[in-house]
Each structure stands twice: as C-alpha cells, then as structure tokens.
Design a protein around this motif. Structure first.
Motif, mmCIF file in Angstrom:
data_model
loop_
_atom_site.group_PDB
_atom_site.id
_atom_site.type_symbol
_atom_site.label_atom_id
_atom_site.label_comp_id
_atom_site.label_asym_id
_atom_site.label_seq_id
_atom_site.Cartn_x
_atom_site.Cartn_y
_atom_site.Cartn_z
ATOM 1 N N GLY A 6 -33.081 40.576 20.844
ATOM 2 C CA GLY A 6 -34.325 39.870 21.139
ATOM 3 C C GLY A 6 -34.723 39.621 22.571
ATOM 4 N N PRO A 7 -34.040 38.871 23.426
ATOM 5 C CA PRO A 7 -32.816 38.138 23.153
ATOM 6 C C PRO A 7 -33.075 36.626 23.107
ATOM 7 N N GLN A 8 -33.450 36.118 21.963
ATOM 8 C CA GLN A 8 -33.546 34.669 21.786
ATOM 9 C C GLN A 8 -33.100 34.392 20.367
ATOM 10 N N VAL A 9 -32.686 33.147 20.106
ATOM 11 C CA VAL A 9 -32.292 32.815 18.742
ATOM 12 C C VAL A 9 -33.449 32.078 18.082
ATOM 13 N N ASN A 10 -33.930 32.625 16.986
ATOM 14 C CA ASN A 10 -35.003 31.974 16.236
ATOM 15 C C ASN A 10 -34.404 31.214 15.065
ATOM 16 N N VAL A 11 -34.843 29.960 14.929
ATOM 17 C CA VAL A 11 -34.323 29.123 13.843
ATOM 18 C C VAL A 11 -35.456 28.905 12.840
ATOM 19 N N TYR A 12 -35.164 29.233 11.568
ATOM 20 C CA TYR A 12 -36.180 29.127 10.515
ATOM 21 C C TYR A 12 -35.809 28.047 9.520
ATOM 22 N N ASP A 13 -36.843 27.435 8.942
ATOM 23 C CA ASP A 13 -36.639 26.531 7.827
ATOM 24 C C ASP A 13 -36.276 27.414 6.632
ATOM 25 N N SER A 14 -35.109 27.179 6.037
ATOM 26 C CA SER A 14 -34.651 28.144 5.038
ATOM 27 C C SER A 14 -35.419 28.039 3.716
#
Ligand code: HEC
Length: 449
Positions: free
Chosen positions: A377-385
């Motif tokens: 990416g380079p980033q971390v994406n955080v999703y509501d599961s």
C-alpha cells in the motif's frame, strides 16, 4: 531425472572413498536440515552442538564427534549408521546411504574445515546479531497478557515491552528469517516459523517466561510460513515451500500430519474455533479447509482469484478473511452450509474495498469488531468487520507492510515491514503512538546519523 542420474553415477565413487567430500558443501547442509533441531547452542542434546565445525570437534558428552581419518571410530558415523544407539536422527527418517557416504568420505579425507571466512558463524547465544541497518520485519505478535510485543529479527526474536518503551530480551536461534510468530492463548508458548532460504525450514518453540528454546524442529529444505496454534494450545500448524501444511504437537514438536493438497507454497494457516479444522492459503490461490485430526482435505473455501498471502479468523466464529495478489480482502465462512458446487461462491460473506497494493498481512481484532489489512500500500486500513466500512487508515510506513498485530485489548495495532520500523497505532483513531527500530543498531551507524 537428470539429478537422479548424476547422483547415481557419483555414488560408487563416494562409497569407494574416492571423492573427498567437503564439510561446508556436503556435510553441513545435512547437519543443518536433519540434526540441528536437537543439537544447537540453545538445545544441546547430549551436550552436542552440530552447527559449527568447532562445536563438532569439541563434541558432546561422549567426546569429539569425529576422528579425522577414522570414520568407523567417529561418533557421528556410528550414530547415523545405528552402530551406536539410539540411532540418529532420533525418531526421524534415517539418513540415506548417500548422505552417510558424504560424511564418511569427509572424515576419511581428513575432516578438514573448509568453511569460507565470510561464512563463519559469528552469532551465538552470548553474541547476538549486530545490525548495521534495521532488518525487514516479517512477523509481530502481542503476548496474551498484553505486556510483550514479539518482533522478528535476523537470526532472532526480539521481545519488547508492548508499548515500545524498551527491549526485554533477545531469543537467538538458527533460522536467518522468521516469517511468522504466534503465542498460545495462555501465553505459555511462543512459536516462530521460518528458516534459512534454500537450506532448511524451522519451527522454534520458546518458553517466553524463561527465554529458553524448548524445541526446534527442522522441516523441509526451505523456509516455513504462516504458523498458528490451536485454541487449546496443543497443536501448531505451519505452511511450507514444499506445498504442504504440517501439524505438530506443540509440546514434543512431533509431526502429527502432513497435509499435501496445495499446488504451490503455503503462506498462511489458521485453526477453526474448535481446533479440529485448519484453513490454509497459498500461492496456488486456494484457501483449503482440512481436518486437523486426519489431515484429510474437506473443501475449498474460496473461488480462485489470485495468489493468497494471508489469512485471519474471527476470534469466536468460523469466519476467515483472506487476501493476496488481487488486493481485495474476502471474508468467507469456513464451512459450506450447502452442498458443495465447484467454483461456487455461496460462502462469501463480504468483500472489503480493494487496496492500493498486494495484501501481505491481515489481522482480526480480539474483540471481533475490526479487520486490519496491510501490504504494499503502504498503509494499514482498518475496517468495521460487520459493515465493511473503513474506520481508520494508519499511515507512516515508507514501504511494504508484512506484519500486523492487534493488542489483546483491541486498542492498539502494531505494524512492521520493509522499512524495519515497528509502529504502534491507536486502533480506534489511527493515531501513531510509537515508532521505533526494534533492534540495537551498531555504533558505526548511529554516529553517522
Ligand atoms: C529429535 C532430537 C534429535 C535429533 C533430530 C538428532 N539427535 Fe542426536 N541425540 C539426541 C539425543 C537425545 C541424544 C542423546 C542420546 C542418548 O545418549 O541416549 C543424541 C546423541 C547424539 C550423539 C552422541 C553425542 C554424545 O557425545 O553423547 C551424536 C553423535 C548425535 N546425537 C548425532 C546426531 C546427528 C548426526 C543427527 C542428525 C543426523 C542427530 N544427532 C539428530 C537427539 C537428537
């Protein structure tokens, strides 16, 4: 076929002792792959370390491992032939006639040490690695009590305080690379899987409380990936470059199953909630469900869409998220509620948004609410599961991300990758709370900066 012919034509010459075998080229690889699991500085069975020439010369409880020029009187030869008991390698497939012939030929030829100076092993338990630059971080894991963050280094595991405020200890082993780290749910066991490329794969089983290596199991001729531990802590699953998944007993290190239904490298594994089944993903694009008891293939979890590099499971449900080459994280039910049809996708729960690069790491938060996705990416994406919506993006990495871990309280997210920094984020806000290099850098480099 060609390789077989070569070997076959060399064999008589070796058996006749005509070819002087080399320690470095011929003998050392055998010892690395088949012996060092039980004979290395951190686990010296019978006092014997077989990882360096000097250690072989020193030998174990019964004295030097070889007598130059006298193979028949050398312990190394006696034990691998079964003339001395118990036969070595203990409890495993005996060496082949050809391998024994290499060892005999090397000792008969004077047992010379032909290790090139550049390849001399300068790393040991009391001489941990020296770094000129931060190594690529390929694995991270928080201890279940939330106090420690384990980070992969070169030839070692580094245990840090979980907030990144200090290094606690360095666990030095034989594998150059550790591709995967996992704690057992009770925190009593720390497993690292890796190896030295094109030489051996290794599963290290550590006691994190004492820093002692409880077991080292060497498997296959290349590195291992994607280690996971069953929820009851009794079994370890690991993927290999030999297209297999191995299941090991977590206390003895004994191989329980070899599951061979992938057609390419296996890069990730995860047990189901009850520990009876295992999902594995790999370069053959498949996520496969297997029975952990019998090793039998049960079904394909996914529709094939590109090489897979990562898998993570919901903490309490048999639902997995997988990802890789095609950049989309897919959430699947582990089991098929309906009769299986080939290439059907009825178990797909959700697709998360396509990422900016290949997916290399996935984590599901311990509270079940978030899925974190990292890669080139380079980033971390955080999703509501539950909804699949993006909650935060964690930024700061300068290159690919290979490792992501949620803290046990689900409030922190640790990431690592190509730039060699560990970054700790607030998992709810995406705010960077700590950025550190997990290895001590040598003075030469520090002063230059
Ligand atoms: C699974 C663990 C294990 C593996 C793998 C293993 N060993 Fe051992 N080895 C042992 C143990 C345990 C002993 C002590 C046996 C005894 O004395 O009852 C031992 C003893 C020895 C000894 C005698 C040392 C002494 O001075 O007492 C030699 C030599 C030896 N092993 C060589 C090898 C070689 C060569 C290999 C690989 C081909 C190998 N071992 C693989 C566990 C292992």
């Amino acid at each position: 076929m060609r390789a077989f012919l070569l070997v076959a034509s060399w064999l008589p010459a070796i058996l006749a002792g005509e070819t002087g075998a080399s320690y470095f080229r011929d003998v050392r690889p055998i010892l690395q792959r088949q012996c060092q699991g039980c004979h290395q500085p951190a686990v010296k069975s019978s006092g014997l370390d077989l990882t360096t020439f000097d250690a072989l010369e020193t030998g174990g409880k019964r004295g030097p491992a070889f007598r130059a020029g006298a193979p028949a009187e050398s312990l190394l030869v006696k034990y691998v032939k079964g003339d001395a008991q118990p036969m070595m390698p203990l409890g495993a497939t005996p060496l082949t006639a050809e391998q024994i012939a290499w060892i005999v030929s090397w000792i008969a030829g004077g047992a010379k040490n032909d290790t090139p100076a550049a390849a001399k092993d300068t790393i040991s338990l009391d001489r941990p690695p020296v770094y000129l630059q931060p190594p690529v971080i390929s694995a991270l894991a928080f201890s279940p009590d939330g106090k420690t963050l384990a980070v992969s280094g070169y030839r070692e595991l580094l245990l840090h305080k979980a907030d990144g405020s200090g290094l606690i200890s360095r666990l030095v082993g034989q594998s150059e690379r550790l591709n995967s780290i996992a704690y057992s749910a009770d925190g009593s066991t720390l497993v690292a899987a890796g190896g030295t490329p094109a030489r051996f794969g290794e599963v290290q089983i550590w006691d994190p409380a004492t820093g002692k290596l409880k077991r080292s199991v060497t498997l296959t001729a290349d590195t291992l990936f994607g280690a996971s531990i069953s929820p009851d802590g009794k079994e370890i699953a690991v993927g290999g470059a030999d297209n297999s998944v191995r299941l090991l007993d977590a206390s003895s290190g004994k191989e329980l199953q070899k599951i061979g239904n992938h057609e390419n490298w296996v890069l990730g594994t995860v047990f189901g909630v009850d520990g009876r089944r295992v999902v594995s993903v790999g370069r053959d694009q498949a996520a496969k469900l297997s029975d952990a008891g019998s090793g039998a293939f049960l079904e394909n979890v996914n529709l094939l869409r590109g090489e897979l590099a990562a898998v993570a499971r919901h903490p309490k449900k048999n639902v997995v998220v997988i990802g890789g080459e095609d950049r989309v994280p897919y959430v699947y039910l582990m089991d098929r509620p309906k009769v299986m049809k080939i290439a059907d996708d009825t178990t797909l729960v959700r697709k998360l948004p396509r990422q900016d690069g290949l997916i290399a790491a996935l984590a599901w938060s311990p509270n079940g609410k978030m899925i974190a996705v990292g890669g080139m990416g380079p980033q971390v994406n955080v999703y509501d599961s539950d909804s699949g919506t993006l909650s935060v993006s964690c930024k700061g990495h300068e290159a690919g991300i290979y490792a992501i871990a949620f803290s046990p309280a689900s409030d922190r997210l640790a990431t690592g990758g190509f730039d060699g920094h560990v970054r700790i984020y607030n998992a709810a806000t995406g705010e960077l709370v700590k950025d550190f290099v997990p290895v001590p850098l040598s003075a030469a480099v520090t002063t230059r900066e």
